[in-house]
Motif scaffolding. Structure first.
Motif, PDB file in Angstrom:
ATOM      1  N   GLU A 128      -6.741  -5.983   0.718  1.00 60.75           N
ATOM      2  CA  GLU A 128      -6.178  -5.177   1.803  1.00 60.75           C
ATOM      3  C   GLU A 128      -6.702  -5.643   3.160  1.00 60.75           C
ATOM      4  O   GLU A 128      -5.965  -5.638   4.154  1.00 60.75           O
ATOM      5  CB  GLU A 128      -6.498  -3.706   1.564  1.00 60.75           C
ATOM      6  N   ALA A 131      -4.733  -8.677   3.998  1.00 63.69           N
ATOM      7  CA  ALA A 131      -3.376  -8.321   4.412  1.00 63.69           C
ATOM      8  C   ALA A 131      -3.348  -7.773   5.835  1.00 63.69           C
ATOM      9  O   ALA A 131      -2.336  -7.902   6.534  1.00 63.69           O
ATOM     10  CB  ALA A 131      -2.790  -7.295   3.440  1.00 63.69           C
ATOM     11  N   ALA A 132      -4.456  -7.171   6.275  1.00 62.88           N
ATOM     12  CA  ALA A 132      -4.509  -6.628   7.634  1.00 62.88           C
ATOM     13  C   ALA A 132      -4.612  -7.725   8.688  1.00 62.88           C
ATOM     14  O   ALA A 132      -4.241  -7.517   9.844  1.00 62.88           O
ATOM     15  CB  ALA A 132      -5.691  -5.677   7.760  1.00 62.88           C
ATOM     16  N   ASP A 133      -5.114  -8.903   8.292  1.00 63.50           N
ATOM     17  CA  ASP A 133      -5.258 -10.009   9.243  1.00 63.50           C
ATOM     18  C   ASP A 133      -5.031 -11.330   8.508  1.00 63.50           C
ATOM     19  O   ASP A 133      -5.965 -12.105   8.294  1.00 63.50           O
ATOM     20  CB  ASP A 133      -6.653  -9.974   9.873  1.00 63.50           C
ATOM     21  N   CYS A 185      -0.793  -0.865  -5.454  1.00 68.31           N
ATOM     22  CA  CYS A 185      -1.534  -1.237  -4.243  1.00 68.31           C
ATOM     23  C   CYS A 185      -1.650  -2.751  -4.117  1.00 68.31           C
ATOM     24  O   CYS A 185      -1.525  -3.311  -3.022  1.00 68.31           O
ATOM     25  CB  CYS A 185      -2.920  -0.602  -4.263  1.00 68.31           C
ATOM     26  N   ALA A 188       1.679  -4.134  -3.053  1.00 62.42           N
ATOM     27  CA  ALA A 188       1.962  -3.845  -1.647  1.00 62.42           C
ATOM     28  C   ALA A 188       1.217  -4.807  -0.727  1.00 62.42           C
ATOM     29  O   ALA A 188       1.784  -5.301   0.262  1.00 62.42           O
ATOM     30  CB  ALA A 188       1.574  -2.399  -1.330  1.00 62.42           C
ATOM     31  N   SER A 189      -0.045  -5.086  -1.035  1.00 65.09           N
ATOM     32  CA  SER A 189      -0.817  -6.008  -0.205  1.00 65.09           C
ATOM     33  C   SER A 189      -0.238  -7.423  -0.279  1.00 65.09           C
ATOM     34  O   SER A 189      -0.122  -8.117   0.736  1.00 65.09           O
ATOM     35  CB  SER A 189      -2.286  -6.013  -0.636  1.00 65.09           C
ATOM     36  N   TRP A 191       2.815  -8.249  -0.996  1.00 72.37           N
ATOM     37  CA  TRP A 191       4.109  -8.281  -0.300  1.00 72.37           C
ATOM     38  C   TRP A 191       3.888  -8.437   1.205  1.00 72.37           C
ATOM     39  O   TRP A 191       4.586  -9.215   1.869  1.00 72.37           O
ATOM     40  CB  TRP A 191       4.904  -7.018  -0.587  1.00 72.37           C
ATOM     41  N   THR A 192       2.914  -7.716   1.750  1.00 75.64           N
ATOM     42  CA  THR A 192       2.596  -7.859   3.176  1.00 75.64           C
ATOM     43  C   THR A 192       2.213  -9.300   3.506  1.00 75.64           C
ATOM     44  O   THR A 192       2.592  -9.830   4.554  1.00 75.64           O
ATOM     45  CB  THR A 192       1.437  -6.914   3.547  1.00 75.64           C
ATOM     46  N   LEU A 193       1.477  -9.942   2.601  1.00 73.70           N
ATOM     47  CA  LEU A 193       1.020 -11.313   2.835  1.00 73.70           C
ATOM     48  C   LEU A 193       2.142 -12.343   2.687  1.00 73.70           C
ATOM     49  O   LEU A 193       2.222 -13.299   3.472  1.00 73.70           O
ATOM     50  CB  LEU A 193      -0.110 -11.654   1.861  1.00 73.70           C
ATOM     51  N   GLU A 195       5.694 -11.744   2.321  1.00 72.69           N
ATOM     52  CA  GLU A 195       7.043 -11.460   2.818  1.00 72.69           C
ATOM     53  C   GLU A 195       7.447 -12.322   4.012  1.00 72.69           C
ATOM     54  O   GLU A 195       8.574 -12.820   4.061  1.00 72.69           O
ATOM     55  CB  GLU A 195       7.169  -9.969   3.151  1.00 72.69           C
ATOM     56  N   PRO A 196       6.556 -12.560   5.000  1.00 71.82           N
ATOM     57  CA  PRO A 196       6.976 -13.431   6.112  1.00 71.82           C
ATOM     58  C   PRO A 196       7.358 -14.835   5.644  1.00 71.82           C
ATOM     59  O   PRO A 196       8.283 -15.448   6.203  1.00 71.82           O
ATOM     60  CB  PRO A 196       5.734 -13.463   7.013  1.00 71.82           C
TER      61      PRO A 196
END
Length: 257
Positions: A128, A131-133, A185, A188-189, A191-193, A195-196
């Motif tokens: 997580e 994924a935040a940075d 969870c 989700a993390s 996918w955040t990483l 998806e771009p």
């Protein structure tokens, strides 16, 4: 005599607004009307008997982590050493030196305690944070995800390998339940990483669960088997870093558009 010293310790602690364990022995000795050296002789040269006497009197002397932290640490050690099956609330209470009702209140039972242990020692906090940075470069990102998994498996006490062992040995058991609870969870993390890079067309179109399995499966399998392979005299393994580089390169070859 024990009551006298306990009363002096509590008096000194109240006067300073601190836990008994944080009050200097000199202050306790003064409250008891004796010198520090006399107090130490009465205690046998260490303050541990005094703290234990205060505890027997029904007062937590303090000077140690809160019960929640002690329980999580104790449970993690029990999981790593004896497995999930042996990690009962009774065993954790004894190892953490806290009352069983306290554990029920803090964690809402054994499942809540196991969830707290996994949240502390599993890969999700680091994933997580990543994924935040996230790094913008895809190869660097893949290696960073591998690093998170490697660190989670190597972290002491070895909670994650024990959870996988339980999940494989007992379908429907607590290990499998913990891993199932982690999946949303974790997904989700990831996918955040990723998806771009999917949107930008850097990854070939395929079901996202397959993208995740290809990313995590090989490095997870290696970390699970590595202790066994290292114990074999006939196998000289590359370093974990070298393995990660090879698996990351293989992953990029397989999924890059």
């Amino acid at each position: 005599m024990e009551r006298e010293l306990v009363a002096a310790a509590l008096t000194a602690a109240r006067a300073r607004g601190r836990d008994v364990a944080d009050v200097p022995l000199a202050a306790i000795a003064a409250a008891a009307g004796m010198s520090r050296s006399t107090l130490l002789r009465r205690l046998g040269g260490t303050r541990a008997p005094l703290d234990e006497a205060v505890r027997r009197a029904g007062v937590d002397p303090g000077g140690r982590p809160p019960a929640r932290e002690r329980a999580i640490t104790a449970a993690a050690s029990l999981i790593a050493e004896q497995g999930l099956g042996a990690t009962t609330l009774d065993a954790v209470a004894a190892a953490a030196d806290c009352a069983l009702p306290t554990l029920h209140g803090l964690f809402d039972g054994r499942d809540g305690l196991l969830t707290a242990v996994f949240a502390r020692y599993g890969p999700l906090p680091d994933l997580e944070a990543l994924a935040a940075d996230p790094p913008a470069d895809l190869p660097i990102l893949v290696r960073e995800v591998h690093r998170v998994i490697i660190c989670a498996f190597a972290r002491e006490p070895r909670v994650l390998p024990a959870i996988f062992a339980d999940a494989c040995a007992r379908p429907g058991g607590p290990g499998q339940q913990m891993l199932k609870a982690m999946i949303p969870c974790l997904t989700a993390s990831l996918w955040t990483l990723l998806e771009p890079h999917i949107t930008a067309g850097r990854l070939r179109p395929m079901p996202f669960p397959l993208v995740v399995q290809l990313l995590l499966g090989p490095i997870t399998t290696h970390m699970l088997l590595r202790p066994v392979l290292e114990s074999s005299a006939d196998v000289e393994l590359p370093t974990v870093e070298e393995i990660s580089e090879s698996l990351a390169a293989a992953y990029l070859r397989s999924v890059s558009a």
